[in-house]
Design an enzyme around this catalytic site. Structure first.
Site, PDB file in Angstrom:
ATOM      1  N   GLY A  71      74.420  63.459  29.816  1.00  0.00           N
ATOM      2  CA  GLY A  71      73.617  63.722  30.998  1.00  0.00           C
ATOM      3  C   GLY A  71      73.106  62.481  31.696  1.00  0.00           C
ATOM      4  O   GLY A  71      73.083  62.427  32.936  1.00  0.00           O
ATOM      5  N   ASN A 151      63.164  70.279  31.566  1.00  0.00           N
ATOM      6  CA  ASN A 151      63.396  70.132  30.132  1.00  0.00           C
ATOM      7  C   ASN A 151      62.127  70.225  29.298  1.00  0.00           C
ATOM      8  O   ASN A 151      62.209  70.439  28.086  1.00  0.00           O
ATOM      9  CB  ASN A 151      64.071  68.786  29.850  1.00  0.00           C
ATOM     10  CG  ASN A 151      63.312  67.614  30.458  1.00  0.00           C
ATOM     11  OD1 ASN A 151      63.138  67.547  31.677  1.00  0.00           O
ATOM     12  ND2 ASN A 151      62.868  66.695  29.636  1.00  0.00           N
ATOM     13  N   GLN A 179      69.626  71.226  31.124  1.00  0.00           N
ATOM     14  CA  GLN A 179      68.913  72.243  30.349  1.00  0.00           C
ATOM     15  C   GLN A 179      69.299  73.662  30.732  1.00  0.00           C
ATOM     16  O   GLN A 179      69.114  74.587  29.942  1.00  0.00           O
ATOM     17  CB  GLN A 179      67.398  72.071  30.520  1.00  0.00           C
ATOM     18  CG  GLN A 179      66.837  70.830  29.857  1.00  0.00           C
ATOM     19  CD  GLN A 179      66.927  70.860  28.343  1.00  0.00           C
ATOM     20  OE1 GLN A 179      67.036  71.915  27.726  1.00  0.00           O
ATOM     21  NE2 GLN A 179      66.883  69.688  27.734  1.00  0.00           N
ATOM     22  N   HIS A 201      75.603  68.215  24.195  1.00  0.00           N
ATOM     23  CA  HIS A 201      74.817  68.473  22.985  1.00  0.00           C
ATOM     24  C   HIS A 201      73.634  69.414  23.221  1.00  0.00           C
ATOM     25  O   HIS A 201      72.914  69.759  22.280  1.00  0.00           O
ATOM     26  CB  HIS A 201      74.343  67.158  22.348  1.00  0.00           C
ATOM     27  CG  HIS A 201      73.216  66.476  23.045  1.00  0.00           C
ATOM     28  ND1 HIS A 201      71.938  66.461  22.543  1.00  0.00           N
ATOM     29  CD2 HIS A 201      73.174  65.764  24.186  1.00  0.00           C
ATOM     30  CE1 HIS A 201      71.148  65.766  23.347  1.00  0.00           C
ATOM     31  NE2 HIS A 201      71.871  65.336  24.345  1.00  0.00           N
ATOM     32  N   THR A 238      88.945  54.863  27.990  1.00  0.00           N
ATOM     33  CA  THR A 238      89.733  55.853  27.266  1.00  0.00           C
ATOM     34  C   THR A 238      88.951  57.136  27.076  1.00  0.00           C
ATOM     35  O   THR A 238      87.795  57.116  26.634  1.00  0.00           O
ATOM     36  CB  THR A 238      90.150  55.309  25.890  1.00  0.00           C
ATOM     37  OG1 THR A 238      90.912  54.118  26.067  1.00  0.00           O
ATOM     38  CG2 THR A 238      90.970  56.318  25.117  1.00  0.00           C
ATOM     39  N   CYS A 326      63.456  62.113  24.843  1.00  0.00           N
ATOM     40  CA  CYS A 326      63.722  60.762  25.327  1.00  0.00           C
ATOM     41  C   CYS A 326      62.448  59.927  25.460  1.00  0.00           C
ATOM     42  O   CYS A 326      62.509  58.715  25.597  1.00  0.00           O
ATOM     43  CB  CYS A 326      64.437  60.817  26.671  1.00  0.00           C
ATOM     44  SG  CYS A 326      66.039  61.635  26.585  1.00  0.00           S
TER      45      CYS A 326
END
Length: 407
Positions: A71, A151, A179, A201, A238, A326
């Site tokens: 995100g 969130n 969220q 996640h 990649t 966070c």
């Protein structure tokens, strides 16, 4: 000890079916998607199939899907990509005071590079006013970025209305749907968005994989990485094939099960809210009472610090959080709660309970059993609670007797 995980807004466990898909592309189909040989072709096929699954889940064209690391990268790519390529057209960005720091810190950084940033206030529920957005738009506005659902307290913003307004004004519109995806309907056309961020996640895919949706024709340019031609020259590096395959599987499962799971989680959420309200006094439910995520409860407990509650809950086997994961290392109260007008001392007493697919009524009842004595014990120790008690009883803090004393 009983273990209860009420922190799904921070991260979710990887779904076993998702993990199985991921493992296969770590050990068997491990080619580089840009390679021309068999192993590379199989990996490329899997990446494109995952892209189709994600696109189908949000009503997009697969060519509009860019895979990222999560995100935060998606938010940064969206905002920088619009701002830099449109700088000759304008230098004004609109956002809100309750955004994730991945958005707020990005627009603040652009503010140091000559951009003008308008940070809109919110009401007591954390809701942005469409009228405020309209009033903030100028002929220099190149981007509006407002999150879909918060969130920390779960309020769902009027994204479709803001998007319609942005389209009428010719302004690109980005929403952080980290969220909301997998919990409520997320359709890029219904929401009228030009760019949208997703993080794997948060819906039972692994960490380190995300999505940026960019509408075809939107004036946007990737500016964060320089390298190869991956992701149609939009994101060098990649491809994380196992993560991409896992995210595609998780998105497919989320889309298939969303309505049923949202209804189930809403019942558990309301059971939590009603239980807290009936068993514990001096609490404040934060966020909109109705327009909120089905799995999230955010509560401020007066006269207690959130960290003490979290540690006490952890000792009883319950995992919760205070606001965003966070910012959990910060001693400052939540910027989201402060923006809603909640006083510092009350904002310090907030906890967030976010439910997931493995939670049950028994988990909710266990929390409601252990939480009241924790609150009672912590309030008995709290100087804030004692000050409140003395104020209510007409006693002073110095001598614990009536204010008629001359102390």
């Amino acid at each position: 000890m009983r273990r209860v995980y009420f922190d799904h807004s921070a991260t979710t466990p990887v779904d076993p079916a998702v993990a199985e898909e991921m493992y296969r592309f770590m050990t068997e189909t491990y080619g580089n998607p840009t390679s021309l040989h068999y192993f590379g072709r199989q990996a490329r096929k899997a990446v494109e199939e995952a892209r189709e699954k994600v696109a189908a889940a949000i009503g997009a064209d697969p060519k509009e899907i860019i895979f990222t690391s999560g995100g935060t990268e998606s938010d940064n790519m969206a905002i920088h990509g619009v701002a830099t390529i449109n700088r000759n057209r304008g230098n004004h960005i609109i956002t809100s005071a309750v955004e994730h720091h991945a958005v707020l810190n990005t627009v603040k950084a652009l503010g140091k590079q000559g951009f003008t940033v308008t940070i809109l206030p919110v009401d007591k529920y954390g809701m942005v006013s469409v009228e405020d957005v309209a009033a903030a738009i100028t002929d220099k506005t190149v981007l509006i970025t407002i999150m879909h659902a918060n969130n920390e307290m779960g309020t769902i913003q009027p994204i479709a209305e803001i998007g319609k307004l942005a389209r009428e004004k010719g302004v690109l519109f980005h929403t952080d749907a980290v969220q909301s995806f997998g919990k409520i309907p997320v359709n890029v056309d219904a929401l009228n968005v030009d760019l949208l961020s997703i993080s794997g996640h948060k819906f039972y895919a692994p960490k380190g994989i995300g999505v940026l949706y960019v509408r075809k024709g939107a004036r946007w340019r990737q500016t964060l990485f320089h390298g190869g031609a991956q992701e149609r020259l939009r994101r060098a590096g990649t491809e994380n094939t196992p993560g991409i395959v896992a995210l595609g599987k998780a998105a497919e499962l989320a889309a298939a099960n969303r309505e049923e799971e949202a209804a189930r989680l809403s019942v558990l959420r309301d059971r939590l809210i009603e239980g807290i309200d009936s068993r514990i006094g001096d609490v404040l439910l934060t966020g909109h009472p109705e327009k909120r995520l089905p799995n999230l409860v955010s509560v401020c407990f007066k006269y207690i610090e959130g960290e003490s509650m979290l540690l006490s809950l952890d000792m009883q086997g319950i995992a919760a959080s205070s606001g965003s994961a966070c910012t959990s290392g910060s001693l400052e109260p939540s910027h989201v709660l402060l923006a809603m007008g909640i006083p510092h001392e009350m904002a310090h007493g907030s906890i967030r309970l976010s439910l997931g697919k493995d939670n049950t009524e028994a988990d909710v009842d266990y929390f409601l059993e252990v939480m009241p004595p924790i609150v009672e014990r912590l309030r008995a120790m709290s100087p804030l609670d004692q000050e409140n008690e003395f104020a209510l009883s007409g006693q002073c803090n110095g001598c614990r007797i009536s204010h008629s004393c001359q102390a």
